[in-house]
Design an enzyme around this catalytic site. Structure first.
Site, PDB file in Angstrom:
ATOM      1  N   GLY A  13       0.809  -1.202  -0.029  1.00 10.30           N
ATOM      2  CA  GLY A  13      -0.145   0.042   0.090  1.00 10.30           C
ATOM      3  C   GLY A  13       0.851   1.171   0.045  1.00 10.30           C
ATOM      4  O   GLY A  13       1.979   1.350   0.078  1.00 10.30           O
ATOM      5  N   PHE A  14       0.218   2.552  -0.032  1.00  2.00           N
ATOM      6  CA  PHE A  14       0.754   3.721  -0.081  1.00  2.00           C
ATOM      7  C   PHE A  14       1.792   3.812   1.244  1.00  2.00           C
ATOM      8  O   PHE A  14       2.865   4.091   0.818  1.00  2.00           O
ATOM      9  CB  PHE A  14      -0.219   4.879   0.025  1.00  2.00           C
ATOM     10  CG  PHE A  14       0.210   6.355   0.524  1.00  2.00           C
ATOM     11  CD1 PHE A  14       1.317   6.585  -0.277  1.00  2.00           C
ATOM     12  CD2 PHE A  14      -0.440   6.822   1.402  1.00  2.00           C
ATOM     13  CE1 PHE A  14       1.758   7.913  -0.011  1.00  2.00           C
ATOM     14  CE2 PHE A  14      -0.116   8.275   1.920  1.00  2.00           C
ATOM     15  CZ  PHE A  14       1.247   8.724   1.234  1.00  2.00           C
ATOM     16  N   ASP A  34       0.415  -8.530   1.794  1.00  2.00           N
ATOM     17  CA  ASP A  34      -0.726  -8.003   1.367  1.00  2.00           C
ATOM     18  C   ASP A  34      -1.268  -8.726   0.326  1.00  2.00           C
ATOM     19  O   ASP A  34      -1.006  -9.469  -0.131  1.00  2.00           O
ATOM     20  CB  ASP A  34      -0.326  -6.724   0.262  1.00  2.00           C
ATOM     21  CG  ASP A  34      -0.997  -5.468   0.135  1.00  2.00           C
ATOM     22  OD1 ASP A  34      -2.070  -5.714  -0.395  1.00  2.00           O
ATOM     23  OD2 ASP A  34      -0.485  -4.277   0.702  1.00  2.00           O
ATOM     24  N   ASN A  35      -2.800  -8.845   0.323  1.00  2.00           N
ATOM     25  CA  ASN A  35      -3.669  -9.525  -0.649  1.00  2.00           C
ATOM     26  C   ASN A  35      -3.967  -8.693  -1.684  1.00  2.00           C
ATOM     27  O   ASN A  35      -4.521  -9.116  -2.772  1.00  2.00           O
ATOM     28  CB  ASN A  35      -5.031  -9.788   0.308  1.00  2.00           C
ATOM     29  CG  ASN A  35      -5.805  -8.352   0.411  1.00  2.00           C
ATOM     30  OD1 ASN A  35      -5.557  -7.350   0.348  1.00  2.00           O
ATOM     31  ND2 ASN A  35      -7.290  -8.898   1.030  1.00  2.00           N
ATOM     32  N   ASN A 104      -5.107 -11.272  14.576  1.00  2.00           N
ATOM     33  CA  ASN A 104      -4.207 -12.251  14.205  1.00  2.00           C
ATOM     34  C   ASN A 104      -2.568 -11.617  14.114  1.00  2.00           C
ATOM     35  O   ASN A 104      -1.726 -12.329  14.515  1.00  2.00           O
ATOM     36  CB  ASN A 104      -4.263 -12.576  12.731  1.00  2.00           C
ATOM     37  CG  ASN A 104      -5.457 -13.590  12.646  1.00  2.00           C
ATOM     38  OD1 ASN A 104      -5.911 -14.266  13.419  1.00  2.00           O
ATOM     39  ND2 ASN A 104      -6.178 -13.460  11.187  1.00  2.00           N
ATOM     40  N   ARG A 111       3.058 -14.231  20.270  1.00  2.00           N
ATOM     41  CA  ARG A 111       3.806 -15.648  20.081  1.00  2.00           C
ATOM     42  C   ARG A 111       5.483 -15.247  19.834  1.00  2.00           C
ATOM     43  O   ARG A 111       6.218 -16.416  20.569  1.00  2.00           O
ATOM     44  CB  ARG A 111       3.351 -16.472  18.998  1.00  2.00           C
ATOM     45  CG  ARG A 111       3.846 -17.625  18.415  1.00  2.00           C
ATOM     46  CD  ARG A 111       3.130 -18.363  17.673  1.00  2.00           C
ATOM     47  NE  ARG A 111       2.708 -17.773  16.345  1.00  2.00           N
ATOM     48  CZ  ARG A 111       3.835 -17.508  15.245  1.00  2.00           C
ATOM     49  NH1 ARG A 111       4.757 -17.941  15.135  1.00  2.00           N
ATOM     50  NH2 ARG A 111       3.338 -16.797  14.325  1.00  2.00           N
ATOM     51  N   TYR A 150     -14.962   1.788   8.581  1.00  2.00           N
ATOM     52  CA  TYR A 150     -13.339   2.359   8.842  1.00  2.00           C
ATOM     53  C   TYR A 150     -13.116   2.760  10.278  1.00  2.00           C
ATOM     54  O   TYR A 150     -12.365   2.341  11.060  1.00  2.00           O
ATOM     55  CB  TYR A 150     -13.163   3.282   7.753  1.00  2.00           C
ATOM     56  CG  TYR A 150     -11.634   3.556   7.876  1.00  2.00           C
ATOM     57  CD1 TYR A 150     -10.617   3.025   7.528  1.00  2.00           C
ATOM     58  CD2 TYR A 150     -11.081   4.820   8.293  1.00  2.00           C
ATOM     59  CE1 TYR A 150      -9.235   3.155   7.492  1.00  2.00           C
ATOM     60  CE2 TYR A 150      -9.894   5.270   8.540  1.00  2.00           C
ATOM     61  CZ  TYR A 150      -8.783   4.458   8.003  1.00  2.00           C
ATOM     62  OH  TYR A 150      -7.392   4.638   8.159  1.00  2.00           O
ATOM     63  N   ARG A 190      -8.516   9.583  -1.991  1.00  2.00           N
ATOM     64  CA  ARG A 190      -8.229  10.455  -1.001  1.00  2.00           C
ATOM     65  C   ARG A 190      -8.153  11.887  -1.413  1.00  2.00           C
ATOM     66  O   ARG A 190      -7.835  12.206  -2.599  1.00  2.00           O
ATOM     67  CB  ARG A 190      -6.915  10.381  -0.154  1.00  2.00           C
ATOM     68  CG  ARG A 190      -7.281   8.843   0.826  1.00  2.00           C
ATOM     69  CD  ARG A 190      -6.111   8.450   1.504  1.00  2.00           C
ATOM     70  NE  ARG A 190      -5.445   7.379   0.765  1.00  2.00           N
ATOM     71  CZ  ARG A 190      -4.551   6.516   1.182  1.00  2.00           C
ATOM     72  NH1 ARG A 190      -4.350   6.374   2.621  1.00  2.00           N
ATOM     73  NH2 ARG A 190      -4.233   5.535   0.695  1.00  2.00           N
TER      74      ARG A 190
END
Length: 318
Positions: A13-14, A34-35, A104, A111, A150, A190
């Site tokens: 992302g940015f 990243d997906n 997650n 962990r 958001y 944006r």
């Protein structure tokens, strides 16, 4: 200095791509996750062959994404559809990223005993009744408003961070204020990217309302503060923003002035428009020795220079 292995969620992302680059530049090993639902592989083109960089195309809402990451020392949790255009188009994905994805990432930090910094948002202040906004202000938010997916996901993110921190996880929270700069793509949605793209095309900049104020923070300044927080052990939350305040109408005029083209047209304000936004950065100054130093005009010039070739390419008939 001990070697660091930093996981950056939302690394394409940015903000994430800038963070990956800055961490590699100082010698850290970086795994970006990243997906690509809103990230761009092109943001990472120059890092693809770096010996200390790896990209994992996966979804943070799947616990299996993190299971084999055992040598992690630090985590930057950024993954979330950030622009109003993206998070209103995919509200459920936004909620899942901020809730399940955050848990997650926090579980991995617990962990591995890694230091994790979770990136929240100045949107947690809602339409503020206290101005400027200190971190102690609890906000004025609408949990069912048009942008609530958001805003509320970021509020849950902070609650999850606080719960983990009470159990001993090394957690920090930052609240960015309207970060902008190169790698904001023309169709990002944006306000700065939308204004810059329109000005470069010689189009009309649509100014909704125009009297509402915002504080804009250049990406290089934000990354400096973000990494300082990563190297710190403070919980926060910590505002990272430029306290210089400007109306959206003034921003549009400044973009046109710097770009040398474009014109403005006023429209009605959006529903649930926030009236003011300005950070109190006393905590960032005291704990991190941080403040923004890039003037808005200079940051806009860099952004326009980066975006200009993309806008020119998109104008070529195919």
């Amino acid at each position: 200095m001990n070697p660091k292995h930093v996981v950056v969620t939302g690394g394409a992302g940015f903000i994430g791509s800038h963070a990956c680059r800055a961490l590699l530049d100082r010698g850290d090993a970086v795994t970006a996750i990243d997906n690509l639902s809103t990230g761009h592989l092109a943001n990472l083109d120059d890092l693809a062959s770096h010996p200390k960089f790896a990209l994992r195309q996966a979804d943070i809402t799947a616990a299996s994404t993190f299971t084999d990451l055992d040598t992690v020392t630090h985590i930057l949790h950024l993954a979330c559809p950030a622009s109003p255009k993206a998070n209103t188009r995919m509200p459920i994905d936004t909620i899942l990223a901020g809730t399940v994805g955050t848990v997650n990432a926090l579980d991995m930090a617990a962990r591995t005993n890694a230091r994790i910094v979770c990136v929240s948002s100045s949107e947690v202040y809602g339409d503020p009744l206290e101005h400027p906004q200190p971190e102690t202000y609890r906000g004025n938010c609408d949990p069912i408003g048009p942008y609530s997916a958001y805003t509320e996901s970021k509020r849950v993110l902070e609650a999850a961070c606080a719960a983990h921190q009470r159990q001993g996880t090394r957690v920090g929270i930052v609240r960015p204020f309207n970060v902008f700069g190169p790698a904001m793509w023309p169709e990002d949605g944006r306000v700065v990217s939308s204004f810059c793209a329109a000005a470069l095309r010689g189009e009309t900049l649509s100014v909704a309302g125009g009297r509402q104020t915002r504080s804009f923070t250049y990406i290089a300044d934000f990354i400096t503060g973000l990494i300082a927080m990563l190297d710190n052990e403070s919980f926060g939350p910590i505002n990272l923003g430029d306290p210089t305040e400007i109306t959206i109408g003034e921003l549009a005029a400044l973009v046109i002035e710097v770009a040398g083209t474009g014109e403005t047209a006023r429209t009605h304000s959006r529903d649930a428009e926030v009236s003011v936004r300005r950070p109190n950065i006393t905590r960032a100054e005291n704990l991190l020795g941080w403040h923004a130093s890039t003037p808005l005009r200079e940051g806009l010039r860099h952004t326009l220079e980066w975006m200009a070739p993309l806008v020119s390419m998109s104008a070529v008939p195919r």
